[in-house]
Scaffold this active site. Structure first.
Site, short mmCIF file in Angstrom:
data_model
loop_
_atom_site.label_atom_id
_atom_site.label_comp_id
_atom_site.label_asym_id
_atom_site.label_seq_id
_atom_site.Cartn_x
_atom_site.Cartn_y
_atom_site.Cartn_z
N LYS A 260 0.86 -1.26 -0.01
CA LYS A 260 0.06 0.04 -0.02
C LYS A 260 0.74 1.23 0.08
O LYS A 260 0.40 2.22 -0.60
CB LYS A 260 -0.95 0.01 1.19
CG LYS A 260 -1.90 -0.93 1.12
CD LYS A 260 -3.25 -0.73 2.14
CE LYS A 260 -4.20 -1.49 2.04
NZ LYS A 260 -5.30 -1.12 2.89
N LYS B 239 -5.16 -10.05 -7.37
CA LYS B 239 -6.35 -10.17 -6.37
C LYS B 239 -7.61 -9.10 -6.87
O LYS B 239 -7.05 -8.13 -7.31
CB LYS B 239 -5.90 -9.55 -4.91
CG LYS B 239 -6.83 -9.72 -3.81
CD LYS B 239 -6.20 -9.17 -2.62
CE LYS B 239 -6.30 -7.68 -2.57
NZ LYS B 239 -5.97 -7.53 -0.88
N LYS C 86 -10.64 -3.33 -4.53
CA LYS C 86 -11.21 -1.90 -4.79
C LYS C 86 -10.55 -0.98 -5.51
O LYS C 86 -11.06 -0.01 -6.09
CB LYS C 86 -11.66 -1.24 -3.41
CG LYS C 86 -12.59 -2.07 -2.50
CD LYS C 86 -12.64 -1.70 -1.19
CE LYS C 86 -13.55 -2.36 -0.43
NZ LYS C 86 -13.68 -2.27 0.99
#
Ligand code: AMP
Ligand code: TRP
Length: 346
Positions: free
Chosen positions: A115, A207, A210
């Site tokens: 992230k 994956k 969002k």
């Protein structure tokens, strides 16, 4: 390890569109657990702000995730549905756990590295500390079981490490104050089913997320039937027909993903799906998957739309949930403060 009362806790961040991965890996399983356990389901808004959120959009997303919980079948009379920022004990316990967790443990967290990306110096301190807050979420309730997708496995291991270290560091006070051998349970992660890791529809090695820039990579819970159909039909596949055994799905990530999605939506195994569709071409299988996905997700999306149109009702559900959550967490945190040696306000 003494016996702890069985309690389920899980959380979902109010960031971006909820997608099929969130539903199959987490929310659908939350619904099923209600039959067996006392459950708390939390909209983790404190976690959301570890990366920038537009305030008005955050407010909307908190209500939308709550609506998704209810629309999917979480019963707020039976389970505790609430948002994290309304229960101050999460942040309080996180501070104490900041002083239990070690830097070396956090340095190993792979999700922070992903992230934060290249510009790590510019990531928020909260993003780094995110897994400690997650441990506090779970352990404020002394929860014994946590259903999550595969991507949360490492964070749950950290939760177990924090519980263990707290129990060891304060073993004397824990005993003296009548809590027996251990104050915190060593929480069990519940990761599993055919959709513990739903992959992108555009790339079976990534994956479903969002934050993927392509909306075609995911099916959102709010997509309408046409949207679902288009995305499934456009989903990447290979040129072979479906195998009749699961071994034939190895090295075929896109086929494996679509079969896993079908299985999870229909509450069967990959084996069951291949027994029916082994030998079929993707065109035929995708047609069946569209029908199944529309039948299962359509009513949830419609109910979400109905619920978000009445924010007053959602806010009332959240307020009731927060009061019930706090009633469980407050005595636990008061006991933690005694164990640590703080002086109570009299
Ligand atoms: P988040 O949106 O990151 O708060 O995730 C909410 C829940 O959905 C967590 O339990 C995640 O592990 C789960 N989840 C997120 N993405 C996926 C995915 N692609 N496949 C399966 N589970 C997922
Ligand atoms: N980190 C989780 C995710 O991104 C969300 C979360 C926060 C959570 N606190 C939790 C999940 C506690 C389970 C238990 O998916």
């Amino acid at each position: 390890m003494p016996a702890f009362k069985e309690l389920v806790f899980s959380g979902v961040q109010p960031t971006g569109n909820l997608h099929l991965g969130n539903y199959l890996g987490a929310i659908k399983r939350f619904v099923a657990m209600q039959a067996q356990f006392e459950c708390l389901y939390c909209v983790v808004d404190l976690h959301a702000i570890t990366v920038w959120q537009d305030p008005a959009e955050l407010t909307r997303q908190i209500r939308e995730v709550t609506a998704a919980f209810l629309a999917a079948g979480i019963d707020p009379a039976r389970s505790v549905v609430f948002n994290q920022s309304q229960v101050p004990q999460h942040a309080e316990l996180a501070w104490i756990f900041n002083c239990v967790a070690r830097l070396g443990w956090l340095n190993r967290m792979t999700q922070f590295k992903e992230k934060a990306g290249k510009d790590r110096e510019n990531a928020s301190v909260g993003l780094y500390d995110y897994p400690v807050l997650m441990a506090a979420d779970i352990l404020a309730y002394r929860a014994t079981h946590v259903p999550v997708g595969e991507d949360q496995k490492q964070h749950l291991e950290l939760t177990r490490d924090i519980a263990q270290k707290f129990n060891n560091d304060f073993a004397g006070a824990i005993q003296e104050q009548g809590h027996g051998e251990a104050f915190f349970p060593i929480t069990e992660p519940l990761i599993g089913g055919p959709a513990a890791r739903v992959m992108s529809l555009r790339d079976g090695t990534k994956k479903m997320s969002k934050s993927d820039p392509s909306d075609y990579s995911r099916i959102n819970l709010t997509d309408d039937s046409d949207g679902i159909a288009t995305k499934v039909r456009k989903a990447k596949t290979d040129a072979e027909p479906l195998p009749s055994e699961t071994a034939g799905l190895e090295k075929r990530p896109e086929a494996d993903n679509l079969v896993g999605i079908f299985a999870a939506l229909n509450d069967v195994s990959r084996e069951d799906v291949l027994r029916e569709y082994g030998g079929a071409q993707f065109s035929a299988f995708k047609g069946a998957l569209v029908d199944l996905a529309v039948a299962k997700l359509g009513p949830i999306g419609a109910e979400m739309k109905r619920l978000v149109a009445d924010p007053g009702h959602i806010d009332a559900v959240l307020a009731d949930g927060a009061a019930r959550a706090e009633a469980i967490a407050a005595p636990n945190i008061a006991a933690v403060k005694d164990i640590v040696g703080f002086v109570r306000r009299r």
